[in-house]
Design a protein around this motif. Sequence first.
Motif, PDB file in Angstrom:
ATOM      1  N   ALA A  32       0.829  -1.208   0.000  1.00 51.08           N
ATOM      2  CA  ALA A  32       0.000   0.000   0.000  1.00 51.08           C
ATOM      3  C   ALA A  32       0.865   1.261   0.000  1.00 51.08           C
ATOM      4  CB  ALA A  32      -0.931  -0.007   1.208  1.00 51.08           C
ATOM      5  N   PHE A  80      -7.366   3.946  -5.267  1.00 51.05           N
ATOM      6  CA  PHE A  80      -7.002   3.877  -3.849  1.00 51.05           C
ATOM      7  C   PHE A  80      -8.190   4.301  -2.986  1.00 51.05           C
ATOM      8  CE2 PHE A  80      -2.404   5.146  -5.176  1.00 51.05           C
ATOM      9  CZ  PHE A  80      -2.275   3.938  -5.849  1.00 51.05           C
ATOM     10  N   PHE A  89      -7.545  -1.261   1.564  1.00 50.78           N
ATOM     11  CA  PHE A  89      -6.221  -0.759   1.176  1.00 50.78           C
ATOM     12  C   PHE A  89      -5.198  -0.956   2.292  1.00 50.78           C
ATOM     13  CE2 PHE A  89      -3.101   2.539  -0.065  1.00 50.78           C
ATOM     14  CZ  PHE A  89      -2.891   2.152  -1.382  1.00 50.78           C
ATOM     15  N   PRO A 290      -7.699  -6.036  -2.039  1.00 52.21           N
ATOM     16  CA  PRO A 290      -7.134  -4.751  -2.487  1.00 52.21           C
ATOM     17  C   PRO A 290      -6.640  -4.836  -3.924  1.00 52.21           C
ATOM     18  CG  PRO A 290      -5.630  -5.865  -0.985  1.00 52.21           C
ATOM     19  CD  PRO A 290      -6.900  -6.657  -0.960  1.00 52.21           C
TER      20      PRO A 290
END
Length: 337
Positions: A32, A80, A89, A290
């Motif tokens: 991330a 995102f 995320f 994610p």
Amino acid sequence: MSPEITENHERDVVSRLESKLKQYGSADTKKAIWQLLNTFIPYVALFGASIFMLTRDYAWWYILPLIIPAAALLVRIFIFFHDCCHASFFTSQRANRILGFITGILTFTPYDEWRSAHNTHHATAGDLDRRGTGDVWTMTVDEYRASSGFKRFVYRFYRNPVVMFGLGPIFVFMIVNRFHSKKSGSRERMSVIITNVSLLLIALAAWQFGILGEYLLVQLPIMFIAGIFGIWLFYVQHQYEDVYWARSDKWDRVKAALEGSSYYKLPKVLQWFSGNIGLHHIHHIRPRIPNYNLQQCYDDITEFQDIQPLTLGRSMRSLFMNLWDEKKRKMVGFHSL
């Protein structure tokens, strides 16, 4: 779009997929953070360089080569934001919420308000009896034929590619996102207020530093270009010829994901800028995966590889798919009438 999934086989499919998908639904803080670095740093650099060049009296056309990649990076930033709305995320829910508000401000989208509508979209995608929240307005052939002349005109106007992808970004990101819906709760309403106030403060800061004009000449084109690509991606995810739609009594979650959400196979560079969102069939099966785990998930699970991809060339046909034909069970164009 995919092999037929029979009702008898459905439970086995769900069970098998759920057991395989668990490992991909875990957030990875290192991945991330790396995504934030490789996206925010070039975005801020391009944005800042564009404003700097305008303050030095460069013509706007000279900064266009900077604005286009900045817009592509803003699309990635929106992914995102999208992941944060699914709490996927970061491992920390607080971190997801903070980043969600920041990326929401950058993309002119209120976090909680959009999150609420998007969760409804996931719960109702492909359900003909629960259309209308977080999706593209889609009428059936019978509904269109039974509509008044005025409603037909409005629907045709709405579905016109020039309107949807030309006026659409301005209407959605500049106007619609400035207001909350009538059904919104206090948290959703507050997110709209926070986003609007933040955007106003940014504009006031630019005015205070004497660069308001330059800021608008950079920000607005970036938002417009990113909006075109963003709306196109959202559109093509659920608007193609053999997409899945069903009435509530026959609606199936697995079919809605695997047959009603496209596997949009893009060139690798476009897949990077779009944050793997083209693997939308996987996303709808398990929204908590994610974006940085989607490709690995696809590579490892053969069931997802059986889905026929929607290529960049084939996706252009979606522009002319306007109505759902319940008898033929496919999207058709106005010309079919």
